[in-house]
Design a protein around this motif. Structure first.
Motif, mmCIF file in Angstrom:
data_model
loop_
_atom_site.group_PDB
_atom_site.id
_atom_site.type_symbol
_atom_site.label_atom_id
_atom_site.label_comp_id
_atom_site.label_asym_id
_atom_site.label_seq_id
_atom_site.Cartn_x
_atom_site.Cartn_y
_atom_site.Cartn_z
ATOM 1 N N ILE A 60 89.240 65.705 85.049
ATOM 2 C CA ILE A 60 88.228 64.929 85.178
ATOM 3 C C ILE A 60 87.471 66.762 85.404
ATOM 4 O O ILE A 60 86.931 67.502 85.985
ATOM 5 C CB ILE A 60 88.188 64.218 86.599
ATOM 6 N N VAL A 94 85.729 62.643 80.787
ATOM 7 C CA VAL A 94 87.026 62.855 81.624
ATOM 8 C C VAL A 94 88.457 62.593 80.443
ATOM 9 O O VAL A 94 87.949 61.737 79.580
ATOM 10 C CB VAL A 94 87.469 60.928 82.198
ATOM 11 N N LEU A 142 90.351 56.148 89.518
ATOM 12 C CA LEU A 142 89.411 57.177 89.911
ATOM 13 C C LEU A 142 88.364 57.239 91.300
ATOM 14 O O LEU A 142 87.400 56.026 91.425
ATOM 15 C CB LEU A 142 88.807 56.893 88.678
#
Length: 296
Positions: free
Chosen positions: A213, A223, A181
């Motif tokens: 997300i 998330v 991420l």
């Protein structure tokens, strides 16, 4: 703020016009915007507005269903005016003009990830199998800008989201079994045109197999992810440079959208129902829909 929160830059000097800015106490991010744009989604491939547990079609022309729209994004406005969506097996990006009931193709690729719309009227996408760049397309002119982010090259992009104040972008990506991420700063000119992306910062190292997300503040994300391959999706709030906290959600959510704060989160269930958080419980607000989208 992002780098300070992560402990990567305890001392930061800001320069403008060739010299240092001395009174940095007055410098801050703009107030995190909460657009009042309503919730939209797709129902049988047609964009709809979700309001008072009703689905109001945004196009009367059934031909739009032939575009095969999938991923949907909403623009920043007080009412439903513009949106963007992927179609034709995610190989086309369409600008949706709800006010005039028109749509137009503004970009194409092999298989795209996204889209995300920012408050400066740019739409962001990237190749699903990344070529090491993201693309921003102007809603006004249709011009596209390719912005390098070399650490993405060769990875599978799962989701893209621009923060609501327009200064950051987060990308969920994966290569083989490694989930990442990444958060990067968006550098813009005086007109809001993106000119480059900053060096990405990796966050959320505990997450596996991210599904979706969304930003819920200037430094916090909602998330959807699994903690292991055998788990179902679960909902978490992730602070950049801080802890990740589980949020009690529905069973195995498939997608999400959000505005400001965790109470704004809307979840799409495996049963194709939309759920919003109200008075401490998750309530169904729509059925037989997909791709929920608040502004961004």
């Amino acid at each position: 703020k992002t780098f300070a929160a992560a402990g990567l830059a305890p001392k930061i000097k800001i320069f403008a016009k060739g010299g240092p800015v001395r009174d940095t106490a007055k410098l801050d991010l703009p107030v995190y915007p909460l657009a009042t744009s309503p919730l939209t989604a797709l129902a049988d491939g047609i964009p709809v507005q979700i309001t008072k547990n009703q689905q109001l079609p945004l196009f009367n022309n059934a031909a739009i269903a032939g575009l095969g729209l999938t991923d949907l994004a909403a623009g920043y406005s007080d009412n439903v005016q513009y949106g963007a969506a992927l179609g034709k097996e995610r190989s086309r990006l369409y600008l949706l003009n709800y006010a005039d009931a028109r749509w137009q193709q503004i970009y194409s690729g092999r298989e795209l990830a996204g889209p995300s719309m920012d408050r400066y009227a740019w739409i962001w996408v990237g190749e699903k199998r990344s070529d090491g760049a993201l693309t921003a397309i102007s809603m006004e002119s249709g011009a596209d800008i390719h912005l390098d982010i070399p650490s993405l090259k060769g990875k599978d992009v799962q989701a893209i989201a621009v923060s609501r104040e327009g200064n950051r972008i987060v990308v969920a990506c994966r290569k083989e079994t490694k989930q990442e991420l990444l958060v990067a700063a968006i550098v813009r000119d005086e007109h809001g045109k993106p000119v480059k992306l900053g060096e990405p910062l990796q966050i959320g190292q505990r997450l596996e197999n991210i599904s979706d997300i969304a930003w819920i503040s200037e430094s916090k994300l909602a998330v959807l992810a699994k903690e292991s391959e055998k788990d179902e999706n679960s909902l978490s709030a992730l602070q950049i440079g801080g802890p990740m906290k589980k949020i009690n959600g529905i069973t195995n959510p498939q997608a999400l959208t959000a505005g400001r704060g965790k109470d704004s989160i809307v979840l799409l269930g495996a049963d194709s129902k939309l759920y919003e958080y109200s008075a401490g419980v998750w309530k169904v607000i729509a059925e037989k829909v997909s791709a929920p989208a608040l502004a961004g």
